[in-house]
Design a protein around this motif. Structure first.
Motif, PDB file in Angstrom:
ATOM      1  N   GLN A 140      -5.389   4.016   3.239  1.00 53.22           N
ATOM      2  CA  GLN A 140      -4.426   3.155   3.940  1.00 53.22           C
ATOM      3  C   GLN A 140      -4.665   3.097   5.443  1.00 53.22           C
ATOM      4  O   GLN A 140      -4.571   2.040   6.056  1.00 53.22           O
ATOM      5  CB  GLN A 140      -3.003   3.657   3.694  1.00 53.22           C
ATOM      6  CG  GLN A 140      -2.547   3.405   2.279  1.00 53.22           C
ATOM      7  CD  GLN A 140      -1.096   3.785   2.079  1.00 53.22           C
ATOM      8  OE1 GLN A 140      -0.260   3.586   2.949  1.00 53.22           O
ATOM      9  NE2 GLN A 140      -0.791   4.329   0.914  1.00 53.22           N
ATOM     10  N   GLU A 141      -4.973   4.277   6.023  1.00 57.05           N
ATOM     11  CA  GLU A 141      -5.105   4.332   7.476  1.00 57.05           C
ATOM     12  C   GLU A 141      -6.240   3.418   7.964  1.00 57.05           C
ATOM     13  O   GLU A 141      -6.080   2.659   8.916  1.00 57.05           O
ATOM     14  CB  GLU A 141      -5.390   5.776   7.893  1.00 57.05           C
ATOM     15  CG  GLU A 141      -4.761   6.142   9.214  1.00 57.05           C
ATOM     16  CD  GLU A 141      -4.869   7.631   9.466  1.00 57.05           C
ATOM     17  OE1 GLU A 141      -5.540   8.004  10.429  1.00 57.05           O
ATOM     18  OE2 GLU A 141      -4.295   8.398   8.665  1.00 57.05           O
ATOM     19  N   PRO A 197      -4.153   1.475  -7.963  1.00 52.49           N
ATOM     20  CA  PRO A 197      -2.835   1.874  -7.467  1.00 52.49           C
ATOM     21  C   PRO A 197      -2.058   2.598  -8.562  1.00 52.49           C
ATOM     22  O   PRO A 197      -2.313   2.387  -9.743  1.00 52.49           O
ATOM     23  CB  PRO A 197      -2.177   0.542  -7.119  1.00 52.49           C
ATOM     24  CG  PRO A 197      -2.838  -0.429  -8.023  1.00 52.49           C
ATOM     25  CD  PRO A 197      -4.226   0.074  -8.275  1.00 52.49           C
ATOM     26  N   LYS A 198      -1.123   3.425  -8.137  1.00 52.96           N
ATOM     27  CA  LYS A 198      -0.299   4.122  -9.131  1.00 52.96           C
ATOM     28  C   LYS A 198       0.659   3.160  -9.804  1.00 52.96           C
ATOM     29  O   LYS A 198       1.063   3.339 -10.933  1.00 52.96           O
ATOM     30  CB  LYS A 198       0.494   5.238  -8.446  1.00 52.96           C
ATOM     31  CG  LYS A 198      -0.387   6.419  -8.083  1.00 52.96           C
ATOM     32  CD  LYS A 198       0.439   7.475  -7.375  1.00 52.96           C
ATOM     33  CE  LYS A 198      -0.452   8.646  -6.952  1.00 52.96           C
ATOM     34  NZ  LYS A 198       0.245   9.539  -6.040  1.00 52.96           N
ATOM     35  N   ASP A 199       1.062   2.139  -9.055  1.00 49.44           N
ATOM     36  CA  ASP A 199       2.063   1.196  -9.566  1.00 49.44           C
ATOM     37  C   ASP A 199       1.676  -0.202  -9.144  1.00 49.44           C
ATOM     38  O   ASP A 199       1.663  -0.535  -7.974  1.00 49.44           O
ATOM     39  CB  ASP A 199       3.433   1.571  -8.982  1.00 49.44           C
ATOM     40  CG  ASP A 199       4.438   0.442  -9.161  1.00 49.44           C
ATOM     41  OD1 ASP A 199       4.298  -0.316 -10.132  1.00 49.44           O
ATOM     42  OD2 ASP A 199       5.351   0.351  -8.311  1.00 49.44           O
ATOM     43  N   MET A 219       0.829  -1.214   0.000  1.00 46.53           N
ATOM     44  CA  MET A 219       0.000   0.000   0.000  1.00 46.53           C
ATOM     45  C   MET A 219       0.857   1.255   0.000  1.00 46.53           C
ATOM     46  O   MET A 219       0.591   2.209  -0.716  1.00 46.53           O
ATOM     47  CB  MET A 219      -0.891   0.023   1.243  1.00 46.53           C
ATOM     48  CG  MET A 219      -2.069  -0.896   1.162  1.00 46.53           C
ATOM     49  SD  MET A 219      -3.244  -0.497   2.459  1.00 46.53           S
ATOM     50  CE  MET A 219      -2.705  -1.541   3.784  1.00 46.53           C
ATOM     51  N   LEU A 220       1.885   1.205   0.812  1.00 48.36           N
ATOM     52  CA  LEU A 220       2.776   2.347   0.947  1.00 48.36           C
ATOM     53  C   LEU A 220       3.462   2.627  -0.388  1.00 48.36           C
ATOM     54  O   LEU A 220       3.513   3.750  -0.863  1.00 48.36           O
ATOM     55  CB  LEU A 220       3.811   2.010   2.022  1.00 48.36           C
ATOM     56  CG  LEU A 220       4.447   3.165   2.768  1.00 48.36           C
ATOM     57  CD1 LEU A 220       3.395   3.926   3.562  1.00 48.36           C
ATOM     58  CD2 LEU A 220       5.521   2.635   3.721  1.00 48.36           C
ATOM     59  N   ARG A 221       3.943   1.556  -0.994  1.00 51.14           N
ATOM     60  CA  ARG A 221       4.694   1.710  -2.235  1.00 51.14           C
ATOM     61  C   ARG A 221       3.802   2.196  -3.373  1.00 51.14           C
ATOM     62  O   ARG A 221       4.228   2.958  -4.225  1.00 51.14           O
ATOM     63  CB  ARG A 221       5.361   0.379  -2.592  1.00 51.14           C
ATOM     64  CG  ARG A 221       6.620   0.574  -3.388  1.00 51.14           C
ATOM     65  CD  ARG A 221       7.368  -0.717  -3.638  1.00 51.14           C
ATOM     66  NE  ARG A 221       6.620  -1.672  -4.396  1.00 51.14           N
ATOM     67  CZ  ARG A 221       6.030  -2.758  -3.873  1.00 51.14           C
ATOM     68  NH1 ARG A 221       6.120  -2.993  -2.592  1.00 51.14           N
ATOM     69  NH2 ARG A 221       5.375  -3.601  -4.638  1.00 51.14           N
ATOM     70  N   CYS A 222       2.557   1.720  -3.370  1.00 47.36           N
ATOM     71  CA  CYS A 222       1.650   2.061  -4.470  1.00 47.36           C
ATOM     72  C   CYS A 222       0.790   3.269  -4.166  1.00 47.36           C
ATOM     73  O   CYS A 222      -0.055   3.632  -4.967  1.00 47.36           O
ATOM     74  CB  CYS A 222       0.752   0.871  -4.799  1.00 47.36           C
ATOM     75  SG  CYS A 222       1.679  -0.535  -5.333  1.00 47.36           S
ATOM     76  N   ASP A 223       0.993   3.859  -2.993  1.00 46.41           N
ATOM     77  CA  ASP A 223       0.183   4.991  -2.589  1.00 46.41           C
ATOM     78  C   ASP A 223      -1.303   4.656  -2.716  1.00 46.41           C
ATOM     79  O   ASP A 223      -2.094   5.411  -3.300  1.00 46.41           O
ATOM     80  CB  ASP A 223       0.556   6.211  -3.456  1.00 46.41           C
ATOM     81  CG  ASP A 223       0.085   7.510  -2.820  1.00 46.41           C
ATOM     82  OD1 ASP A 223      -0.274   7.479  -1.625  1.00 46.41           O
ATOM     83  OD2 ASP A 223       0.050   8.525  -3.516  1.00 46.41           O
ATOM     84  N   ALA A 224      -1.680   3.504  -2.189  1.00 44.41           N
ATOM     85  CA  ALA A 224      -3.062   3.024  -2.291  1.00 44.41           C
ATOM     86  C   ALA A 224      -4.003   3.916  -1.472  1.00 44.41           C
ATOM     87  O   ALA A 224      -3.575   4.536  -0.499  1.00 44.41           O
ATOM     88  CB  ALA A 224      -3.140   1.593  -1.784  1.00 44.41           C
ATOM     89  N   PRO A 225      -5.275   3.988  -1.870  1.00 43.70           N
ATOM     90  CA  PRO A 225      -6.227   4.814  -1.134  1.00 43.70           C
ATOM     91  C   PRO A 225      -6.608   4.206   0.224  1.00 43.70           C
ATOM     92  O   PRO A 225      -6.511   2.996   0.415  1.00 43.70           O
ATOM     93  CB  PRO A 225      -7.449   4.862  -2.066  1.00 43.70           C
ATOM     94  CG  PRO A 225      -7.334   3.635  -2.913  1.00 43.70           C
ATOM     95  CD  PRO A 225      -5.869   3.332  -3.038  1.00 43.70           C
TER      96      PRO A 225
END
Ligand SMILES: [Fe+2]
Ligand SMILES: [Fe+2]
Length: 137
Positions: A73-74, A128-130, A65-71
């Protein structure tokens, strides 16, 4: 079988989908151990395996999640933390002989996991962005 895997719950990330199937298998193993007439001797080792597997899997997802800047997350991480606490509590109470791992508890775990995988985990990989692999560098 208590938990039938549903392909519509695939996230599309191979490593994460494999983990999910592993979790489903462990829930089914627990269910079988509950019914096999051995008095539940296998329950605790399988439950501990489920707990470790879950923690490993959540950590992997959180890196992803962190790497892909997923929505969201929190919120997702909060759900993971609640489940880890629930598993730890169940294990502790079973170990101390305060409560058995019941069919009711197992059904709760199945329903929670099913909903989490099919709704929360799927949303994580929706945009995800990536779309890299789940392991990360
Ligand atoms: Fe997951
Ligand atoms: Fe998750």
């Amino acid at each position: 079988m208590l938990f039938v895997w549903d392909d519509t719950c695939k996230t599309g990330i191979v490593e994460i989908d494999q983990d999910h199937k592993g979790l489903v298998n462990l829930i089914n193993d627990l269910y079988e151990a509950m019914q096999d007439g051995s008095g539940g001797a296998l329950l605790l080792p399988i439950f501990s395996a489920l707990k470790h597997y879950t923690e490993m899997h959540f950590a992997k997802e959180e890196r992803y999640m962190l790497r892909c800047d997923a929505p969201d997350q929190e919120k997702h991480i909060q759900e993971h933390e609640l489940m880890v606490a629930k598993l730890a509590d169940l294990e502790k109470r079973h170990r101390n002989g305060e409560a058995a791992i019941s069919l009711q508890a197992l059904t709760f775990l199945r329903d929670w996991l099913k909903n989490h995988i099919c709704v929360v985990d799927k949303a994580m990989t929706a945009q995800p962005k990536d779309k890299g692999n789940a392991q990360g560098e």
